[in-house]
Design a protein around this motif. Structure first.
Motif, PDB file in Angstrom:
ATOM      1  N   CYS A 248       9.539   2.747   1.575  1.00 18.96           N
ATOM      2  CA  CYS A 248       8.677   2.234   2.629  1.00 18.96           C
ATOM      3  C   CYS A 248       8.413   0.741   2.426  1.00 18.96           C
ATOM      4  O   CYS A 248       8.495  -0.056   3.363  1.00 18.96           O
ATOM      5  N   ARG A 249       8.125   0.358   1.204  1.00 21.04           N
ATOM      6  CA  ARG A 249       7.877  -1.059   0.900  1.00 21.04           C
ATOM      7  C   ARG A 249       9.134  -1.894   1.094  1.00 21.04           C
ATOM      8  O   ARG A 249       9.066  -3.032   1.564  1.00 21.04           O
ATOM      9  N   CYS A 250      10.287  -1.332   0.736  1.00 23.15           N
ATOM     10  CA  CYS A 250      11.559  -2.048   0.914  1.00 23.15           C
ATOM     11  C   CYS A 250      11.807  -2.347   2.384  1.00 23.15           C
ATOM     12  O   CYS A 250      12.145  -3.481   2.738  1.00 23.15           O
ATOM     13  N   ILE A 251      11.656  -1.357   3.247  1.00 21.94           N
ATOM     14  CA  ILE A 251      11.946  -1.555   4.659  1.00 21.94           C
ATOM     15  C   ILE A 251      10.981  -2.556   5.282  1.00 21.94           C
ATOM     16  O   ILE A 251      11.369  -3.382   6.102  1.00 21.94           O
TER      17      ILE A 251
ATOM     18  N   ASN B 202      11.183 -10.158   6.521  1.00 20.36           N
ATOM     19  CA  ASN B 202      11.894 -11.347   6.047  1.00 20.36           C
ATOM     20  C   ASN B 202      13.299 -11.482   6.623  1.00 20.36           C
ATOM     21  O   ASN B 202      14.070 -12.325   6.178  1.00 20.36           O
ATOM     22  N   ASN B 203      13.633 -10.640   7.603  1.00 22.63           N
ATOM     23  CA  ASN B 203      14.953 -10.665   8.261  1.00 22.63           C
ATOM     24  C   ASN B 203      16.114 -10.635   7.266  1.00 22.63           C
ATOM     25  O   ASN B 203      17.073 -11.391   7.384  1.00 22.63           O
ATOM     26  N   ILE B 204      16.021  -9.747   6.298  1.00 16.85           N
ATOM     27  CA  ILE B 204      17.063  -9.578   5.289  1.00 16.85           C
ATOM     28  C   ILE B 204      18.027  -8.488   5.753  1.00 16.85           C
ATOM     29  O   ILE B 204      17.602  -7.440   6.258  1.00 16.85           O
ATOM     30  N   GLU B 205      19.331  -8.740   5.580  1.00 13.59           N
ATOM     31  CA  GLU B 205      20.339  -7.752   5.965  1.00 13.59           C
ATOM     32  C   GLU B 205      20.235  -6.536   5.057  1.00 13.59           C
ATOM     33  O   GLU B 205      20.200  -6.656   3.835  1.00 13.59           O
ATOM     34  N   ILE B 206      20.238  -5.360   5.649  1.00 15.84           N
ATOM     35  CA  ILE B 206      20.094  -4.103   4.906  1.00 15.84           C
ATOM     36  C   ILE B 206      21.471  -3.497   4.698  1.00 15.84           C
ATOM     37  O   ILE B 206      22.229  -3.319   5.646  1.00 15.84           O
ATOM     38  N   THR B 207      21.804  -3.171   3.432  1.00 16.25           N
ATOM     39  CA  THR B 207      23.104  -2.590   3.108  1.00 16.25           C
ATOM     40  C   THR B 207      23.035  -1.084   2.893  1.00 16.25           C
ATOM     41  O   THR B 207      24.040  -0.398   2.985  1.00 16.25           O
ATOM     42  N   ASN B 208      21.863  -0.550   2.630  1.00 18.12           N
ATOM     43  CA  ASN B 208      21.696   0.879   2.410  1.00 18.12           C
ATOM     44  C   ASN B 208      21.772   1.613   3.743  1.00 18.12           C
ATOM     45  O   ASN B 208      21.012   1.307   4.668  1.00 18.12           O
ATOM     46  N   PRO B 209      22.686   2.599   3.892  1.00 16.16           N
ATOM     47  CA  PRO B 209      22.853   3.292   5.176  1.00 16.16           C
ATOM     48  C   PRO B 209      21.590   3.997   5.670  1.00 16.16           C
ATOM     49  O   PRO B 209      21.287   3.983   6.858  1.00 16.16           O
ATOM     50  N   TYR B 210      20.838   4.614   4.771  1.00 15.60           N
ATOM     51  CA  TYR B 210      19.618   5.313   5.169  1.00 15.60           C
ATOM     52  C   TYR B 210      18.588   4.320   5.707  1.00 15.60           C
ATOM     53  O   TYR B 210      17.955   4.556   6.736  1.00 15.60           O
ATOM     54  N   LEU B 211      18.430   3.194   5.000  1.00 13.66           N
ATOM     55  CA  LEU B 211      17.474   2.184   5.440  1.00 13.66           C
ATOM     56  C   LEU B 211      17.933   1.506   6.726  1.00 13.66           C
ATOM     57  O   LEU B 211      17.101   1.090   7.539  1.00 13.66           O
TER      58      LEU B 211
ATOM     59  N   SER C  40      16.820   3.768   9.484  1.00 17.09           N
ATOM     60  CA  SER C  40      15.363   3.685   9.599  1.00 17.09           C
ATOM     61  C   SER C  40      14.943   2.385  10.266  1.00 17.09           C
ATOM     62  O   SER C  40      14.053   2.380  11.119  1.00 17.09           O
ATOM     63  N   ALA C  41      15.588   1.287   9.888  1.00 13.01           N
ATOM     64  CA  ALA C  41      15.262  -0.011  10.480  1.00 13.01           C
ATOM     65  C   ALA C  41      15.587  -0.012  11.970  1.00 13.01           C
ATOM     66  O   ALA C  41      14.801  -0.502  12.783  1.00 13.01           O
ATOM     67  N   LYS C  42      16.731   0.546  12.326  1.00 12.05           N
ATOM     68  CA  LYS C  42      17.119   0.621  13.734  1.00 12.05           C
ATOM     69  C   LYS C  42      16.103   1.448  14.513  1.00 12.05           C
ATOM     70  O   LYS C  42      15.703   1.095  15.621  1.00 12.05           O
ATOM     71  N   ARG C  43      15.668   2.536  13.925  1.00 13.78           N
ATOM     72  CA  ARG C  43      14.704   3.415  14.578  1.00 13.78           C
ATOM     73  C   ARG C  43      13.353   2.720  14.759  1.00 13.78           C
ATOM     74  O   ARG C  43      12.703   2.874  15.790  1.00 13.78           O
ATOM     75  N   LEU C  44      12.937   1.939  13.775  1.00 10.49           N
ATOM     76  CA  LEU C  44      11.647   1.260  13.850  1.00 10.49           C
ATOM     77  C   LEU C  44      11.666   0.075  14.809  1.00 10.49           C
ATOM     78  O   LEU C  44      10.677  -0.224  15.461  1.00 10.49           O
ATOM     79  N   LYS C  45      12.813  -0.621  14.911  1.00  5.34           N
ATOM     80  CA  LYS C  45      12.899  -1.811  15.754  1.00  5.34           C
ATOM     81  C   LYS C  45      13.198  -1.495  17.208  1.00  5.34           C
ATOM     82  O   LYS C  45      12.849  -2.270  18.087  1.00  5.34           O
ATOM     83  N   ASP C  46      13.852  -0.388  17.484  1.00  7.21           N
ATOM     84  CA  ASP C  46      14.307  -0.058  18.829  1.00  7.21           C
ATOM     85  C   ASP C  46      13.125   0.151  19.767  1.00  7.21           C
ATOM     86  O   ASP C  46      12.275   0.992  19.529  1.00  7.21           O
ATOM     87  N   LYS C  47      13.074  -0.637  20.850  1.00  8.55           N
ATOM     88  CA  LYS C  47      11.956  -0.555  21.785  1.00  8.55           C
ATOM     89  C   LYS C  47      12.294   0.259  23.023  1.00  8.55           C
ATOM     90  O   LYS C  47      11.445   0.918  23.592  1.00  8.55           O
TER      91      LYS C  47
END
Length: 58
Positions: free
Chosen positions: A18-21, A27-36, A39-46
């Motif tokens: 949770c803290r990582c995401i 900080n607009n850091i590229e995420i390499t972990n598939p699970y994250l 999760s990021a796509k799900r949280l950002k999608d409006k």
């Protein structure tokens, strides 16, 4: 974890994930972990809404 501006949410097994995401998204850091990534796509999608499944009575 819930995005309070969009109402979207994601589930995490640990507080570390949770803290990582949060850190990556703020900080607009590229995420390499598939699970994250999912999760990021799900949280950002409006716009996209999750498909609703309904059982039909026979």
């Amino acid at each position: 974890m819930i995005n309070t501006s969009t109402g979207k949410h994601a589930h995490f097994r640990s507080m570390f994930g949770c803290r990582c995401i949060i850190y990556y998204l703020t900080n607009n850091i590229e995420i390499t972990n598939p699970y994250l990534q999912v999760s990021a796509k799900r949280l950002k999608d409006k716009e996209k809404k999750k498909d609703k499944y309904v059982n039909k009575k026979l």
